[in-house]
Design a protein around this motif. Structure first.
Motif, PDB file in Angstrom:
ATOM      1  N   ASP A   1       0.849  -1.184   0.000  1.00  0.00           N
ATOM      2  CA  ASP A   1       0.000   0.000   0.000  1.00  0.00           C
ATOM      3  C   ASP A   1       0.891   1.243   0.000  1.00  0.00           C
ATOM      4  O   ASP A   1       1.579   1.516   0.985  1.00  0.00           O
ATOM      5  CB  ASP A   1      -0.889  -0.030   1.246  1.00  0.00           C
ATOM      6  CG  ASP A   1      -1.757   1.190   1.378  1.00  0.00           C
ATOM      7  OD1 ASP A   1      -2.240   1.700   0.354  1.00  0.00           O
ATOM      8  OD2 ASP A   1      -1.969   1.638   2.528  1.00  0.00           O
ATOM      9  N   ILE A   2       0.903   1.993  -1.108  1.00  0.00           N
ATOM     10  CA  ILE A   2       1.736   3.191  -1.205  1.00  0.00           C
ATOM     11  C   ILE A   2       0.992   4.403  -0.660  1.00  0.00           C
ATOM     12  O   ILE A   2       1.492   5.123   0.195  1.00  0.00           O
ATOM     13  CB  ILE A   2       2.170   3.459  -2.662  1.00  0.00           C
ATOM     14  CG1 ILE A   2       2.930   2.265  -3.225  1.00  0.00           C
ATOM     15  CG2 ILE A   2       2.991   4.736  -2.761  1.00  0.00           C
ATOM     16  CD1 ILE A   2       4.214   1.934  -2.526  1.00  0.00           C
ATOM     17  N   ASN A   3      -0.202   4.665  -1.177  1.00  0.00           N
ATOM     18  CA  ASN A   3      -1.033   5.775  -0.707  1.00  0.00           C
ATOM     19  C   ASN A   3      -2.476   5.504  -1.120  1.00  0.00           C
ATOM     20  O   ASN A   3      -2.804   4.394  -1.523  1.00  0.00           O
ATOM     21  CB  ASN A   3      -0.515   7.128  -1.235  1.00  0.00           C
ATOM     22  CG  ASN A   3      -0.477   7.216  -2.749  1.00  0.00           C
ATOM     23  OD1 ASN A   3      -1.339   6.680  -3.444  1.00  0.00           O
ATOM     24  ND2 ASN A   3       0.535   7.881  -3.279  1.00  0.00           N
ATOM     25  N   GLU A   4      -3.342   6.510  -1.034  1.00  0.00           N
ATOM     26  CA  GLU A   4      -4.767   6.300  -1.329  1.00  0.00           C
ATOM     27  C   GLU A   4      -5.051   6.063  -2.801  1.00  0.00           C
ATOM     28  O   GLU A   4      -6.153   5.649  -3.167  1.00  0.00           O
ATOM     29  CB  GLU A   4      -5.605   7.480  -0.814  1.00  0.00           C
ATOM     30  CG  GLU A   4      -5.368   8.796  -1.518  1.00  0.00           C
ATOM     31  CD  GLU A   4      -4.113   9.550  -1.050  1.00  0.00           C
ATOM     32  OE1 GLU A   4      -3.754  10.525  -1.714  1.00  0.00           O
ATOM     33  OE2 GLU A   4      -3.496   9.158  -0.048  1.00  0.00           O
ATOM     34  N   GLN A   5      -4.078   6.274  -3.680  1.00  0.00           N
ATOM     35  CA  GLN A   5      -4.296   6.124  -5.117  1.00  0.00           C
ATOM     36  C   GLN A   5      -3.568   4.943  -5.748  1.00  0.00           C
ATOM     37  O   GLN A   5      -3.953   4.485  -6.816  1.00  0.00           O
ATOM     38  CB  GLN A   5      -3.877   7.398  -5.849  1.00  0.00           C
ATOM     39  CG  GLN A   5      -4.733   8.586  -5.494  1.00  0.00           C
ATOM     40  CD  GLN A   5      -4.332   9.833  -6.249  1.00  0.00           C
ATOM     41  OE1 GLN A   5      -3.484   9.790  -7.150  1.00  0.00           O
ATOM     42  NE2 GLN A   5      -4.915  10.945  -5.902  1.00  0.00           N
ATOM     43  N   LYS A   6      -2.500   4.453  -5.114  1.00  0.00           N
ATOM     44  CA  LYS A   6      -1.721   3.398  -5.780  1.00  0.00           C
ATOM     45  C   LYS A   6      -1.127   2.386  -4.809  1.00  0.00           C
ATOM     46  O   LYS A   6      -0.956   2.655  -3.624  1.00  0.00           O
ATOM     47  CB  LYS A   6      -0.617   4.003  -6.637  1.00  0.00           C
ATOM     48  CG  LYS A   6       0.430   4.759  -5.842  1.00  0.00           C
ATOM     49  CD  LYS A   6       1.457   5.413  -6.760  1.00  0.00           C
ATOM     50  CE  LYS A   6       2.478   6.188  -5.957  1.00  0.00           C
ATOM     51  NZ  LYS A   6       3.475   6.819  -6.797  1.00  0.00           N
ATOM     52  N   ASP A   7      -0.826   1.209  -5.361  1.00  0.00           N
ATOM     53  CA  ASP A   7      -0.121   0.132  -4.665  1.00  0.00           C
ATOM     54  C   ASP A   7       1.150  -0.189  -5.433  1.00  0.00           C
ATOM     55  O   ASP A   7       1.311   0.198  -6.591  1.00  0.00           O
ATOM     56  CB  ASP A   7      -0.979  -1.139  -4.622  1.00  0.00           C
ATOM     57  CG  ASP A   7      -2.140  -1.044  -3.651  1.00  0.00           C
ATOM     58  OD1 ASP A   7      -2.085  -0.206  -2.733  1.00  0.00           O
ATOM     59  OD2 ASP A   7      -3.095  -1.818  -3.823  1.00  0.00           O
ATOM     60  N   CYS A   8       2.038  -0.929  -4.788  1.00  0.00           N
ATOM     61  CA  CYS A   8       3.282  -1.371  -5.419  1.00  0.00           C
ATOM     62  C   CYS A   8       3.238  -2.886  -5.586  1.00  0.00           C
ATOM     63  O   CYS A   8       2.952  -3.617  -4.635  1.00  0.00           O
ATOM     64  CB  CYS A   8       4.465  -0.978  -4.546  1.00  0.00           C
ATOM     65  SG  CYS A   8       6.035  -1.597  -5.159  1.00  0.00           S
ATOM     66  N   LEU A   9       3.507  -3.362  -6.805  1.00  0.00           N
ATOM     67  CA  LEU A   9       3.598  -4.797  -7.086  1.00  0.00           C
ATOM     68  C   LEU A   9       5.070  -5.149  -7.234  1.00  0.00           C
ATOM     69  O   LEU A   9       5.812  -4.448  -7.921  1.00  0.00           O
ATOM     70  CB  LEU A   9       2.869  -5.139  -8.383  1.00  0.00           C
ATOM     71  CG  LEU A   9       1.412  -4.723  -8.502  1.00  0.00           C
ATOM     72  CD1 LEU A   9       0.878  -5.125  -9.869  1.00  0.00           C
ATOM     73  CD2 LEU A   9       0.574  -5.308  -7.389  1.00  0.00           C
ATOM     74  N   MET A  10       5.493  -6.259  -6.613  1.00  0.00           N
ATOM     75  CA  MET A  10       6.902  -6.627  -6.693  1.00  0.00           C
ATOM     76  C   MET A  10       7.076  -8.132  -6.797  1.00  0.00           C
ATOM     77  O   MET A  10       6.341  -8.902  -6.190  1.00  0.00           O
ATOM     78  CB  MET A  10       7.663  -6.134  -5.467  1.00  0.00           C
ATOM     79  CG  MET A  10       9.160  -6.365  -5.571  1.00  0.00           C
ATOM     80  SD  MET A  10      10.061  -5.685  -4.183  1.00  0.00           S
ATOM     81  CE  MET A  10      10.195  -7.129  -3.169  1.00  0.00           C
ATOM     82  N   SER A  11       8.047  -8.515  -7.583  1.00  0.00           N
ATOM     83  CA  SER A  11       8.504  -9.897  -7.650  1.00  0.00           C
ATOM     84  C   SER A  11      10.021  -9.864  -7.695  1.00  0.00           C
ATOM     85  O   SER A  11      10.612  -9.323  -8.619  1.00  0.00           O
ATOM     86  CB  SER A  11       7.978 -10.589  -8.898  1.00  0.00           C
ATOM     87  OG  SER A  11       8.523 -11.885  -8.985  1.00  0.00           O
ATOM     88  N   GLN A  12      10.637 -10.368  -6.670  1.00  0.00           N
ATOM     89  CA  GLN A  12      12.097 -10.413  -6.604  1.00  0.00           C
ATOM     90  C   GLN A  12      12.551 -11.756  -6.075  1.00  0.00           C
ATOM     91  O   GLN A  12      13.419 -12.369  -6.630  1.00  0.00           O
ATOM     92  CB  GLN A  12      12.614  -9.286  -5.714  1.00  0.00           C
ATOM     93  CG  GLN A  12      14.108  -9.132  -5.740  1.00  0.00           C
ATOM     94  CD  GLN A  12      14.571  -7.892  -4.988  1.00  0.00           C
ATOM     95  OE1 GLN A  12      13.780  -7.108  -4.486  1.00  0.00           O
ATOM     96  NE2 GLN A  12      15.858  -7.717  -4.899  1.00  0.00           N
TER      97      GLN A  12
END
Length: 62
Positions: free
Chosen positions: A16-27
């Motif tokens: 959860d980044i902020n009220e407008q966006k999320d972060c997707l990650m694969s590492q």
């Protein structure tokens, strides 16, 4: 459009980044393999993705 790369991967992390966006990650632990591709990208809220979902990442020159 010329495709530079397209690969499939499981989501490791949805943050959860902020009220407008999320972060997707694969590492994951494959980052030690120099031939393995991974990603970290912000996406708009409402995507419905959860860790473990498989996604396709495509980069194209436009």
């Amino acid at each position: 459009m010329k495709t530079i790369v397209s690969f499939e991967s499981s989501l490791e992390f949805v943050g959860d980044i902020n009220e407008q966006k999320d972060c997707l990650m694969s590492q994951d632990n494959t980052q030690d393999d120099p031939g393995t591709l991974w990603f970290n990208i912000d996406v708009p809220k409402g995507h419905g993705l959860v860790p473990g979902d498989r996604v396709r990442v495509t980069v194209e020159k436009i």
